[in-house]
Design a protein around this motif. Structure first.
Motif, PDB file in Angstrom:
ATOM      1  N   GLY A  75       0.813  -1.209   0.000  1.00 45.25           N
ATOM      2  CA  GLY A  75       0.000   0.000   0.000  1.00 45.25           C
ATOM      3  C   GLY A  75       0.844   1.255   0.000  1.00 45.25           C
ATOM      4  O   GLY A  75       1.971   1.269   0.510  1.00 45.25           O
ATOM      5  N   ALA A  90      -4.457  -0.997   7.843  1.00 45.09           N
ATOM      6  CA  ALA A  90      -4.404  -2.092   6.867  1.00 45.09           C
ATOM      7  C   ALA A  90      -3.298  -3.094   7.215  1.00 45.09           C
ATOM      8  O   ALA A  90      -3.473  -4.305   7.036  1.00 45.09           O
ATOM      9  CB  ALA A  90      -4.188  -1.534   5.465  1.00 45.09           C
ATOM     10  N   ALA A 107      -4.586   5.199   7.525  1.00 47.74           N
ATOM     11  CA  ALA A 107      -5.306   4.115   6.843  1.00 47.74           C
ATOM     12  C   ALA A 107      -4.383   2.922   6.589  1.00 47.74           C
ATOM     13  O   ALA A 107      -4.788   1.763   6.707  1.00 47.74           O
ATOM     14  CB  ALA A 107      -5.894   4.625   5.532  1.00 47.74           C
ATOM     15  N   MET A 108      -3.124   3.195   6.254  1.00 44.97           N
ATOM     16  CA  MET A 108      -2.170   2.098   6.005  1.00 44.97           C
ATOM     17  C   MET A 108      -1.776   1.370   7.287  1.00 44.97           C
ATOM     18  O   MET A 108      -1.597   0.152   7.279  1.00 44.97           O
ATOM     19  CB  MET A 108      -0.934   2.638   5.294  1.00 44.97           C
ATOM     20  CG  MET A 108      -1.135   2.824   3.811  1.00 44.97           C
ATOM     21  SD  MET A 108       0.387   3.309   2.977  1.00 44.97           S
ATOM     22  CE  MET A 108       0.317   5.074   3.158  1.00 44.97           C
ATOM     23  N   TYR A 168      -3.901   4.256  -1.054  1.00 41.12           N
ATOM     24  CA  TYR A 168      -4.499   4.699   0.210  1.00 41.12           C
ATOM     25  C   TYR A 168      -4.546   6.229   0.234  1.00 41.12           C
ATOM     26  O   TYR A 168      -3.659   6.878   0.781  1.00 41.12           O
ATOM     27  CB  TYR A 168      -3.701   4.150   1.403  1.00 41.12           C
ATOM     28  CG  TYR A 168      -4.017   2.706   1.670  1.00 41.12           C
ATOM     29  CD1 TYR A 168      -5.053   2.336   2.514  1.00 41.12           C
ATOM     30  CD2 TYR A 168      -3.317   1.692   1.015  1.00 41.12           C
ATOM     31  CE1 TYR A 168      -5.372   0.996   2.729  1.00 41.12           C
ATOM     32  CE2 TYR A 168      -3.631   0.356   1.216  1.00 41.12           C
ATOM     33  CZ  TYR A 168      -4.652   0.022   2.080  1.00 41.12           C
ATOM     34  OH  TYR A 168      -4.962  -1.305   2.280  1.00 41.12           O
ATOM     35  N   HIS A 174      -2.016  -1.198  -3.736  1.00 39.03           N
ATOM     36  CA  HIS A 174      -3.289  -0.661  -3.243  1.00 39.03           C
ATOM     37  C   HIS A 174      -3.087   0.817  -2.894  1.00 39.03           C
ATOM     38  O   HIS A 174      -2.207   1.149  -2.100  1.00 39.03           O
ATOM     39  CB  HIS A 174      -3.762  -1.425  -2.000  1.00 39.03           C
ATOM     40  CG  HIS A 174      -3.953  -2.894  -2.241  1.00 39.03           C
ATOM     41  ND1 HIS A 174      -5.164  -3.444  -2.617  1.00 39.03           N
ATOM     42  CD2 HIS A 174      -3.067  -3.921  -2.189  1.00 39.03           C
ATOM     43  CE1 HIS A 174      -5.020  -4.753  -2.772  1.00 39.03           C
ATOM     44  NE2 HIS A 174      -3.756  -5.071  -2.522  1.00 39.03           N
ATOM     45  N   ASP A 222      -9.558  12.270   3.844  1.00 38.28           N
ATOM     46  CA  ASP A 222      -8.588  12.343   2.750  1.00 38.28           C
ATOM     47  C   ASP A 222      -8.607  13.734   2.124  1.00 38.28           C
ATOM     48  O   ASP A 222      -9.294  14.641   2.614  1.00 38.28           O
ATOM     49  CB  ASP A 222      -8.868  11.255   1.689  1.00 38.28           C
ATOM     50  CG  ASP A 222     -10.313  11.274   1.198  1.00 38.28           C
ATOM     51  OD1 ASP A 222     -10.957  12.337   1.285  1.00 38.28           O
ATOM     52  OD2 ASP A 222     -10.792  10.231   0.721  1.00 38.28           O
TER      53      ASP A 222
END
Length: 284
Positions: A7, A48, A44-45, A38, A36, A143
């Motif tokens: 990511g 994940a 967010a990572m 992000y 992926h 975001d």
């Protein structure tokens, strides 16, 4: 073919990954590396990685250090971008705020708590001698798209994000940038889940070798400035300025930098303790 999930933010810093994927270089090593995006960034990572949705993250140094200390079972295996990240301090174009001092005590838009936009709001406050308890307030906006809405609608007053990524929004008069706030450390590192390192060390080494071969000579790729400008919808002169100040790395982040970063985060009460170098890093 083994699938590996990685990511990162959908920004120009990560074009080298896109190029190596496009060239099929990982498949030559029998690896199906799946990228992926992000847009929500580091917070967010971190989530994940914890949820095992990705094995590897190209992630902000300060964010992953904080999250490993908070219990994320991952390790930093390499610096990716050696130079600091230049964060722009943005307000809505029609905002009444003109200077950094005008923002004291107003609401900062952040992608999420523990994100780079959150942590750098503290750095910006410290740089300007604000009271970290009284003069900081936050609104979670997820975001960059959320920040645009938040600043225009007035639910937040200012927003810190990488200045070249947001430059098109400044050019089109959605945002106005009133200052820059460089991070006091190398900006991006590569972090990997501990269980993935233990069971896939050779695959990880192969992935890093491929990406490092590309970043070593990244600036020498013919017309790389035009490729970046087209792909990320940026002005050519902005891309050339960014290339001029950005250096990639192929080495593990050193102990001195890890300690300096932690001391800064600890002084701001962002981390509860300073961890050992070995707790945060893994040397392949």
């Amino acid at each position: 073919m083994k699938q590996v999930n990685i990511g990162g933010v959908p920004e120009h810093f990560n074009l080298a990954w896109y190029l190596t994927l496009k060239n099929g270089e990982y498949k030559e090593k029998d690896l199906n590396l799946r990228w992926h995006d992000y847009p929500g960034g580091t917070g967010a990572m971190c989530k994940a990685l914890r949820n095992k949705e990705i094995d590897i993250a190209v992630i902000l140094t300060e964010g992953i250090i904080k999250d490993i200390i908070d219990g994320n079972p991952s390790k930093i295996v390499q610096t990716f971008v050696q130079t600091p990240l230049v964060w722009g301090v943005h307000v809505a174009h029609d905002s009444p705020y003109k200077t950094i001092n005008d923002l004291k005590g107003t609401k900062a838009a952040i992608s999420r708590y523990g994100s780079g936009s959150h942590l750098m709001a503290y750095i910006n406050a410290e740089n300007n001698n604000w009271d970290l308890e009284k003069d900081l307030d936050f609104k979670v906006i997820k975001d960059l798209e959320g920040a645009v809405k938040g600043l225009i609608q007035g639910t937040a007053d200012y927003f810190l994000w990488e200045k070249f990524t947001t430059k098109p929004l400044v050019d089109e008069r959605t945002f106005r940038r009133i200052d820059d706030c460089p991070s006091p450390w190398p900006c991006f590192v590569i972090a990997v889940r501990e269980d993935f390192i233990e069971s896939n060390r050779e695959d990880l080494e192969a992935i890093l070798k491929i990406i490092n071969n590309t970043t070593k000579d990244f600036k020498d790729i013919p017309s790389i400035d035009k490729s970046i400008a087209n792909r990320y919808e940026q002005q050519l002169e902005d891309v050339q300025e960014w290339l001029g100040i950005t250096e990639w790395s192929q080495d593990l982040i050193d102990k001195e930098t890890i300690m300096k970063t932690q001391k800064e985060l600890f002084a701001l009460n962002i981390i509860p303790e300073i961890a050992d170098y070995e707790t945060l890093t893994y040397k392949l």
